[in-house]
Design a protein around this motif. Structure first.
Motif, PDB file in Angstrom:
ATOM      1  N   PRO A  23       1.016  32.370 -54.749  1.00 24.97           N
ATOM      2  CA  PRO A  23       0.921  32.304 -56.215  1.00 24.97           C
ATOM      3  C   PRO A  23       2.223  32.727 -56.891  1.00 24.97           C
ATOM      4  CG  PRO A  23      -0.144  34.282 -55.408  1.00 24.97           C
ATOM      5  CD  PRO A  23       0.257  33.497 -54.186  1.00 24.97           C
ATOM      6  N   PRO A  24       2.349  32.509 -58.204  1.00 25.10           N
ATOM      7  CA  PRO A  24       3.547  32.939 -58.930  1.00 25.10           C
ATOM      8  C   PRO A  24       3.848  34.420 -58.693  1.00 25.10           C
ATOM      9  CG  PRO A  24       2.217  31.542 -60.318  1.00 25.10           C
ATOM     10  CD  PRO A  24       1.412  31.791 -59.083  1.00 25.10           C
ATOM     11  N   GLY A  25       5.085  34.711 -58.366  1.00 24.73           N
ATOM     12  CA  GLY A  25       5.501  36.077 -58.106  1.00 24.73           C
ATOM     13  C   GLY A  25       5.396  36.498 -56.659  1.00 24.73           C
ATOM     14  N   ALA A  26       4.728  35.684 -55.828  1.00 24.96           N
ATOM     15  CA  ALA A  26       4.552  36.037 -54.422  1.00 24.96           C
ATOM     16  C   ALA A  26       5.877  35.920 -53.676  1.00 24.96           C
ATOM     17  CB  ALA A  26       3.505  35.143 -53.773  1.00 24.96           C
ATOM     18  N   VAL A  27       6.038  36.759 -52.655  1.00 24.90           N
ATOM     19  CA  VAL A  27       7.235  36.714 -51.818  1.00 24.90           C
ATOM     20  C   VAL A  27       7.149  35.520 -50.884  1.00 24.90           C
ATOM     21  CG1 VAL A  27       8.592  37.924 -50.075  1.00 24.90           C
ATOM     22  CG2 VAL A  27       7.530  39.214 -51.939  1.00 24.90           C
ATOM     23  N   VAL A  28       8.201  34.734 -50.853  1.00 22.25           N
ATOM     24  CA  VAL A  28       8.285  33.586 -49.949  1.00 22.25           C
ATOM     25  C   VAL A  28       8.776  34.090 -48.583  1.00 22.25           C
ATOM     26  CG1 VAL A  28       9.433  31.360 -49.554  1.00 22.25           C
ATOM     27  CG2 VAL A  28       8.761  32.046 -51.868  1.00 22.25           C
ATOM     28  N   PRO A  29       8.248  33.560 -47.483  1.00 17.28           N
ATOM     29  CA  PRO A  29       8.733  34.001 -46.168  1.00 17.28           C
ATOM     30  C   PRO A  29      10.248  33.943 -46.088  1.00 17.28           C
ATOM     31  CG  PRO A  29       6.821  32.586 -45.908  1.00 17.28           C
ATOM     32  CD  PRO A  29       7.160  32.565 -47.363  1.00 17.28           C
ATOM     33  N   SER A  30      10.817  34.968 -45.521  1.00 16.95           N
ATOM     34  CA  SER A  30      12.276  35.068 -45.433  1.00 16.95           C
ATOM     35  C   SER A  30      12.832  34.081 -44.413  1.00 16.95           C
ATOM     36  CB  SER A  30      12.671  36.486 -45.037  1.00 16.95           C
ATOM     37  OG  SER A  30      12.243  36.753 -43.707  1.00 16.95           O
ATOM     38  N   GLU A  31      14.144  33.977 -44.401  1.00 17.62           N
ATOM     39  CA  GLU A  31      14.810  33.112 -43.434  1.00 17.62           C
ATOM     40  C   GLU A  31      14.452  33.520 -42.008  1.00 17.62           C
ATOM     41  OE1 GLU A  31      19.402  32.659 -42.077  1.00 17.62           O
ATOM     42  OE2 GLU A  31      19.005  32.401 -44.234  1.00 17.62           O
ATOM     43  N   ASN A  32      14.485  34.823 -41.733  1.00 12.83           N
ATOM     44  CA  ASN A  32      14.147  35.307 -40.384  1.00 12.83           C
ATOM     45  C   ASN A  32      12.697  35.005 -40.037  1.00 12.83           C
ATOM     46  OD1 ASN A  32      16.729  36.278 -39.975  1.00 12.83           O
ATOM     47  ND2 ASN A  32      16.242  38.352 -40.677  1.00 12.83           N
ATOM     48  N   ALA A  33      11.802  35.165 -41.011  1.00 10.58           N
ATOM     49  CA  ALA A  33      10.390  34.888 -40.763  1.00 10.58           C
ATOM     50  C   ALA A  33      10.164  33.414 -40.452  1.00 10.58           C
ATOM     51  CB  ALA A  33       9.551  35.310 -41.963  1.00 10.58           C
ATOM     52  N   LEU A  34      10.885  32.536 -41.150  1.00 14.26           N
ATOM     53  CA  LEU A  34      10.739  31.102 -40.898  1.00 14.26           C
ATOM     54  C   LEU A  34      11.287  30.730 -39.526  1.00 14.26           C
ATOM     55  CD1 LEU A  34      11.745  29.615 -44.384  1.00 14.26           C
ATOM     56  CD2 LEU A  34       9.443  29.934 -43.462  1.00 14.26           C
ATOM     57  N   VAL A  35      12.387  31.366 -39.137  1.00 17.31           N
ATOM     58  CA  VAL A  35      12.954  31.118 -37.811  1.00 17.31           C
ATOM     59  C   VAL A  35      11.920  31.448 -36.737  1.00 17.31           C
ATOM     60  CG1 VAL A  35      14.660  31.940 -36.140  1.00 17.31           C
ATOM     61  CG2 VAL A  35      15.362  31.411 -38.479  1.00 17.31           C
ATOM     62  N   GLU A  36      11.255  32.590 -36.905  1.00 12.26           N
ATOM     63  CA  GLU A  36      10.263  33.019 -35.906  1.00 12.26           C
ATOM     64  C   GLU A  36       9.019  32.150 -35.956  1.00 12.26           C
ATOM     65  OE1 GLU A  36       7.676  37.024 -34.749  1.00 12.26           O
ATOM     66  OE2 GLU A  36       9.392  37.158 -36.113  1.00 12.26           O
ATOM     67  N   GLN A  37       8.552  31.821 -37.172  1.00 13.98           N
ATOM     68  CA  GLN A  37       7.301  31.070 -37.309  1.00 13.98           C
ATOM     69  C   GLN A  37       7.424  29.629 -36.815  1.00 13.98           C
ATOM     70  OE1 GLN A  37       5.733  31.040 -41.291  1.00 13.98           O
ATOM     71  NE2 GLN A  37       4.180  29.497 -40.833  1.00 13.98           N
ATOM     72  N   TYR A  38       8.541  28.991 -37.154  1.00 24.47           N
ATOM     73  CA  TYR A  38       8.676  27.566 -36.840  1.00 24.47           C
ATOM     74  C   TYR A  38       9.554  27.294 -35.623  1.00 24.47           C
ATOM     75  CZ  TYR A  38       6.588  26.678 -41.420  1.00 24.47           C
ATOM     76  OH  TYR A  38       5.738  26.639 -42.492  1.00 24.47           O
ATOM     77  N   GLY A  39      10.177  28.341 -35.086  1.00 23.98           N
ATOM     78  CA  GLY A  39      11.009  28.159 -33.912  1.00 23.98           C
ATOM     79  C   GLY A  39      12.227  27.293 -34.171  1.00 23.98           C
ATOM     80  N   VAL A  40      12.880  27.516 -35.326  1.00 24.58           N
ATOM     81  CA  VAL A  40      14.051  26.716 -35.703  1.00 24.58           C
ATOM     82  C   VAL A  40      15.267  27.615 -35.818  1.00 24.58           C
ATOM     83  CG1 VAL A  40      12.679  24.978 -36.900  1.00 24.58           C
ATOM     84  CG2 VAL A  40      13.505  26.994 -38.160  1.00 24.58           C
ATOM     85  N   ALA A  41      16.423  26.980 -35.988  1.00 26.44           N
ATOM     86  CA  ALA A  41      17.662  27.733 -36.175  1.00 26.44           C
ATOM     87  C   ALA A  41      17.704  28.306 -37.587  1.00 26.44           C
ATOM     88  CB  ALA A  41      18.861  26.816 -35.951  1.00 26.44           C
ATOM     89  N   ALA A  42      18.524  29.340 -37.769  1.00 29.23           N
ATOM     90  CA  ALA A  42      18.645  29.989 -39.076  1.00 29.23           C
ATOM     91  C   ALA A  42      19.118  29.007 -40.138  1.00 29.23           C
ATOM     92  CB  ALA A  42      19.601  31.178 -38.981  1.00 29.23           C
ATOM     93  N   GLU A  43      20.035  28.112 -39.789  1.00 30.94           N
ATOM     94  CA  GLU A  43      20.544  27.131 -40.751  1.00 30.94           C
ATOM     95  C   GLU A  43      19.432  26.216 -41.234  1.00 30.94           C
ATOM     96  OE1 GLU A  43      22.876  24.915 -43.281  1.00 30.94           O
ATOM     97  OE2 GLU A  43      23.193  26.903 -42.380  1.00 30.94           O
ATOM     98  N   THR A  44      18.508  25.844 -40.341  1.00 33.79           N
ATOM     99  CA  THR A  44      17.376  24.991 -40.730  1.00 33.79           C
ATOM    100  C   THR A  44      16.481  25.719 -41.727  1.00 33.79           C
ATOM    101  OG1 THR A  44      17.404  23.866 -38.596  1.00 33.79           O
ATOM    102  CG2 THR A  44      15.364  23.741 -39.868  1.00 33.79           C
ATOM    103  N   ALA A  45      16.186  26.989 -41.453  1.00 36.92           N
ATOM    104  CA  ALA A  45      15.362  27.780 -42.367  1.00 36.92           C
ATOM    105  C   ALA A  45      16.053  27.940 -43.710  1.00 36.92           C
ATOM    106  CB  ALA A  45      15.069  29.148 -41.762  1.00 36.92           C
TER     107      ALA A  45
END
Length: 246
Positions: A23-45
């Motif tokens: 929702p509005p104001g919610a924290v979006v997953p960080s770059e590091n969190a996306l790297v871990e969740q999706y198994g991608v490189a930092a540049e992709t996140a």
């Protein structure tokens, strides 16, 4: 062509935002969190997060990460805000947009200057003729949303309140009416582009955020041009609406 991984991540996060999971104001997953969740490189996140920022869905806040934007869009209804009963009754045309939200103007300057070539023809003047220039930045709820520069023929407005930073109730159009040059017709041209560096800084835009440019022409009786107003709007802050009969 297969969808690039960064686009797939952006699509997933966008869906979560639009569905209300974030929702509005919610924290979006960080770059590091996306790297871990999706198994991608930092540049992709990083690119995925940049897509959401460019779409105006998220904003980076110093010390608190990236969050879903909570700013309610400004509904800009051109016909309603420019109606004579709005400025003619002493109300700012901005009041038609804001639904009681606080608006402030800062960085306001007013000066007599030579008319730029791009403006002169629209005002029926020679290039370099004297015009009064009103330059402002508008903030809603403390957020910069628009830059505006108005040009008015010096021969029409010299000595009036239009040449002062605070032009009084009803603004420029009410003062023009008092001078016998009430606007009776308007024309607006709208286009979009990426911001110039100084515009991005003044509007505090994130990388990839576009702006909307609106040029308004105001005409008094007999088609006499009385103002050209160049406006630069943060595209993510506005919802524009036109209403007209069939």
């Amino acid at each position: 062509m297969p969808t690039p991984p960064y686009r797939q991540i952006a699509d997933d996060l966008r869906r979560r935002i639009l569905d209300g999971d974030l929702p509005p104001g919610a924290v979006v997953p960080s770059e590091n969190a996306l790297v871990e969740q999706y198994g991608v490189a930092a540049e992709t996140a990083r690119r995925a997060l940049a897509v959401l920022a460019a779409e105006g869905l998220t904003e980076a806040r110093r010390g608190s990460g990236t969050r879903v934007r909570s700013f309610r869009p400004i509904l800009r209804q051109a016909g309603k805000r420019l109606a004579a009963e709005q400025w003619g009754s002493g109300r700012s045309i901005w009041q038609a947009d804001l639904d009681q939200r606080p608006m402030t103007v800062d960085r306001a300057t007013v000066a007599e200057q030579p008319c730029p070539a791009r403006i002169a023809e629209s005002l029926g003047l020679e290039e370099g003729a004297a015009v009064w220039v009103r330059d402002r930045r508008y903030l809603v709820e403390g957020v910069p949303v628009m830059l505006a520069t108005s040009y008015l023929p010096a021969g029409l407005v010299a000595g009036s309140a239009i040449t002062r930073p605070d032009s009084g109730p009803g603004g420029t159009y009410a003062r023009l009416a008092e001078l016998g040059w009430a606007p009776v017709a308007f024309r607006e041209q709208v286009r979009a582009r990426m911001p110039l560096p100084e515009e991005a800084e003044a509007l505090q835009l994130g990388a990839g955020s576009p702006v909307v440019l609106i040029v308004r022409f105001a005409f008094a009786r007999d088609g006499v041009p009385v103002e050209v107003n160049e406006m630069t709007l943060d595209a993510s802050r506005y919802l524009m609406e036109w209403e007209f009969p069939a």
